[in-house]
Design an enzyme around this catalytic site. Sequence first.
Site, short mmCIF file in Angstrom:
data_model
loop_
_atom_site.label_atom_id
_atom_site.label_comp_id
_atom_site.label_asym_id
_atom_site.label_seq_id
_atom_site.Cartn_x
_atom_site.Cartn_y
_atom_site.Cartn_z
N ASP A 132 39.39 72.03 30.74
CA ASP A 132 39.88 70.37 30.41
C ASP A 132 40.26 70.03 31.94
O ASP A 132 39.49 68.55 31.36
CB ASP A 132 40.91 70.46 29.27
CG ASP A 132 40.80 70.72 28.14
OD1 ASP A 132 39.66 71.30 27.68
OD2 ASP A 132 42.00 70.63 27.37
N ARG B 35 37.68 76.36 35.07
CA ARG B 35 36.71 75.54 34.17
C ARG B 35 37.77 75.64 32.98
O ARG B 35 38.54 76.10 32.51
CB ARG B 35 35.48 76.84 33.68
CG ARG B 35 34.43 76.26 32.11
CD ARG B 35 33.55 77.31 32.36
NE ARG B 35 32.15 76.75 32.50
CZ ARG B 35 31.65 76.15 32.70
NH1 ARG B 35 31.15 75.21 32.00
NH2 ARG B 35 30.68 75.91 33.49
N ASP C 204 58.89 53.08 32.46
CA ASP C 204 57.98 53.57 34.59
C ASP C 204 56.90 53.03 33.92
O ASP C 204 56.84 53.01 35.09
CB ASP C 204 58.37 54.83 33.61
CG ASP C 204 60.02 55.92 34.16
OD1 ASP C 204 60.54 54.96 34.94
OD2 ASP C 204 60.16 57.08 33.98
N GLY C 205 56.30 53.12 33.45
CA GLY C 205 54.75 52.66 32.52
C GLY C 205 54.93 51.41 33.23
O GLY C 205 53.54 51.27 34.18
N LYS D 286 54.49 67.71 34.47
CA LYS D 286 56.17 68.59 34.11
C LYS D 286 55.50 69.10 32.64
O LYS D 286 55.81 70.79 32.30
CB LYS D 286 57.24 68.20 33.71
CG LYS D 286 58.00 69.28 33.03
CD LYS D 286 59.32 68.37 32.97
CE LYS D 286 60.72 69.39 33.00
NZ LYS D 286 60.67 69.60 30.94
N SER D 287 55.00 68.50 31.43
CA SER D 287 53.66 68.61 30.77
C SER D 287 52.63 70.15 30.46
O SER D 287 52.04 70.81 29.58
CB SER D 287 52.85 67.75 29.36
OG SER D 287 53.82 66.55 29.82
N GLU E 279 50.37 60.96 39.33
CA GLU E 279 49.16 61.68 39.46
C GLU E 279 47.65 60.91 39.19
O GLU E 279 47.47 59.66 39.38
CB GLU E 279 49.44 63.03 38.85
CG GLU E 279 48.93 62.16 37.41
CD GLU E 279 49.67 61.15 36.40
OE1 GLU E 279 49.39 60.23 36.25
OE2 GLU E 279 51.09 62.24 36.15
N ALA F 294 56.36 64.04 35.44
CA ALA F 294 55.63 63.28 34.15
C ALA F 294 54.64 64.25 33.27
O ALA F 294 54.81 64.96 33.45
CB ALA F 294 54.81 61.81 35.12
N TYR F 295 52.98 63.66 33.84
CA TYR F 295 52.17 64.43 32.94
C TYR F 295 51.46 66.32 33.46
O TYR F 295 52.43 67.16 32.84
CB TYR F 295 50.77 64.49 33.89
CG TYR F 295 49.41 64.58 33.25
CD1 TYR F 295 50.03 65.79 31.70
CD2 TYR F 295 48.39 64.13 32.60
CE1 TYR F 295 48.19 66.15 31.12
CE2 TYR F 295 47.14 64.13 31.96
CZ TYR F 295 47.52 64.91 31.47
OH TYR F 295 46.70 65.82 31.20
P1 NAP Z 1 52.91 56.66 28.87
O1 NAP Z 1 51.78 57.69 27.74
O2 NAP Z 1 53.25 55.81 27.82
O3 NAP Z 1 53.94 57.29 29.09
C1 NAP Z 1 54.48 58.75 28.85
C2 NAP Z 1 55.77 58.93 28.62
O4 NAP Z 1 55.75 59.61 30.69
C3 NAP Z 1 56.44 57.91 29.08
O5 NAP Z 1 57.70 58.13 28.68
C4 NAP Z 1 56.73 57.56 30.31
O6 NAP Z 1 58.39 56.44 30.24
C5 NAP Z 1 56.91 58.73 31.03
N1 NAP Z 1 56.57 58.78 32.49
C6 NAP Z 1 56.01 57.74 33.13
N2 NAP Z 1 56.55 58.21 34.84
C7 NAP Z 1 57.23 59.60 35.01
C8 NAP Z 1 57.86 59.71 35.89
N3 NAP Z 1 57.50 59.76 37.37
N4 NAP Z 1 58.92 60.83 35.12
C9 NAP Z 1 58.97 60.89 34.04
N5 NAP Z 1 58.43 60.69 33.17
C10 NAP Z 1 57.13 59.26 33.47
O7 NAP Z 1 51.76 56.14 29.78
P2 NAP Z 1 53.06 55.45 30.77
O8 NAP Z 1 54.31 54.84 29.95
O9 NAP Z 1 51.72 54.16 30.95
O10 NAP Z 1 53.21 56.39 31.77
C11 NAP Z 1 52.00 56.91 33.01
C12 NAP Z 1 52.02 58.75 33.24
O11 NAP Z 1 52.38 59.47 31.48
C13 NAP Z 1 50.96 58.95 34.38
O12 NAP Z 1 50.98 58.89 34.54
C14 NAP Z 1 51.67 60.51 33.13
O13 NAP Z 1 51.98 61.27 34.35
C15 NAP Z 1 52.12 60.48 31.86
N6 NAP Z 1 51.27 61.81 31.13
C16 NAP Z 1 51.73 63.20 30.51
C17 NAP Z 1 51.04 63.10 29.59
C18 NAP Z 1 51.49 64.19 28.56
O14 NAP Z 1 52.68 64.63 29.00
N7 NAP Z 1 51.03 65.11 28.71
C19 NAP Z 1 49.81 62.99 29.07
C20 NAP Z 1 48.93 61.68 30.43
C21 NAP Z 1 49.77 61.51 31.19
P3 NAP Z 1 58.20 55.21 30.08
O15 NAP Z 1 58.89 55.32 28.57
O16 NAP Z 1 59.50 54.87 30.77
O17 NAP Z 1 56.98 54.37 30.38
MN MN Z 2 55.12 54.26 28.74
#
Ligand code: NAP
Ligand code: MN
Length: 265
Positions: A151, A149, A51-52, A166-167, A123, A163-164
């Site tokens: 993070d 106030r 997805d990234g 949901k966490s 996002e 993605a983010y």
């Molecule tokens: P990453 O750190 O490798 O990604 C985190 C996970 O989110 C990966 O498993 C990625 O899938 C998955 N993901 C990305 N978009 C998604 C979506 N729309 N629905 C469900 N899962 C999704 O970084 P990245 O692959 O570059 O992805 C960036 C995204 O990570 C950001 O847009 C943000 O949403 C998310 N993120 C999450 C957190 C958290 O949950 N605490 C913190 C920072 C960022 P793949 O393994 O297939 O890439």
């Molecule tokens: Mn990824």
Amino acid sequence: MTDRKKVYLYYNDTKELAPKIDDLRKLGRKYEFELVTSFADADIIASIGGDGTFLQAIRKSGFREDCLYVGINAGRLGFYTDFTLDDLERIELAMQTGIVEVHRYPTLDVSVDGIQHFQCVNECSIRSNIIKTFAIDVFIDDMHFETFRGDGMVVSTPTGSTAYNKSLRGAIVDPRIKGMQLTEIASLNSNEYRTLGSPLLMSGDRNLTLKIIQDGNDHPIIGADNEALSIRHCHEVQVKVSDKEIKTLKLKDNSFFHKVKRSFL
Ligand code: NAP
Ligand code: MN
């Protein structure tokens, strides 16, 4: 032939991926796709990876409205990646029988201090870049709603809700709902500071303004999907649902809820 579809393949060149990409190129040639070497020439942009990688392909090509994005996963299926490199037969079958459809995903328009503008598919996140908390005045349309106030805060799209968001215990949103969701990252709640404390789903015609309180910690990290923006100083971030959408090609039997079930249940 002038009506040949022009395809750009976006991927991180690795040893493991190379033979599979070759097979994909062969398949493309068989179906008379023309493989182009720049985003600008393409009608179809295919990302190969997770997805990234898909998010990067959209960002690097500039959120083109006039082309079709296709996500091909190199491993397990993701949220944006409907096809898999390990099952080229399925891609071929999809092309032959037309069991694919075009979906439109809403995006967000973000503006920083009215100077920098960008779009997001997942996002926009705003986080303190130091260990201290920072404060944000939240305005919905022009009404002051709360003072946050903590993070940071995240504004997500419906497809970004898994993605983010949901966490952060935000709700999963059906992409047919064109809205945006605001979630908090570790808000401080006391008799002095009070925020809603629950995710807030807003209609697509709202204007959300996040004013960073200038109290010394006013250099947040602003994230657009998986990219951090290099903004040194920031006063105000405005977010709204964009009137621009991205078009993606997906399998008919792989709806958003199929993916939610497959990933989380
Ligand atoms: P990453 O750190 O490798 O990604 C985190 C996970 O989110 C990966 O498993 C990625 O899938 C998955 N993901 C990305 N978009 C998604 C979506 N729309 N629905 C469900 N899962 C999704 O970084 P990245 O692959 O570059 O992805 C960036 C995204 O990570 C950001 O847009 C943000 O949403 C998310 N993120 C999450 C957190 C958290 O949950 N605490 C913190 C920072 C960022 P793949 O393994 O297939 O890439
Ligand atoms: Mn990824």
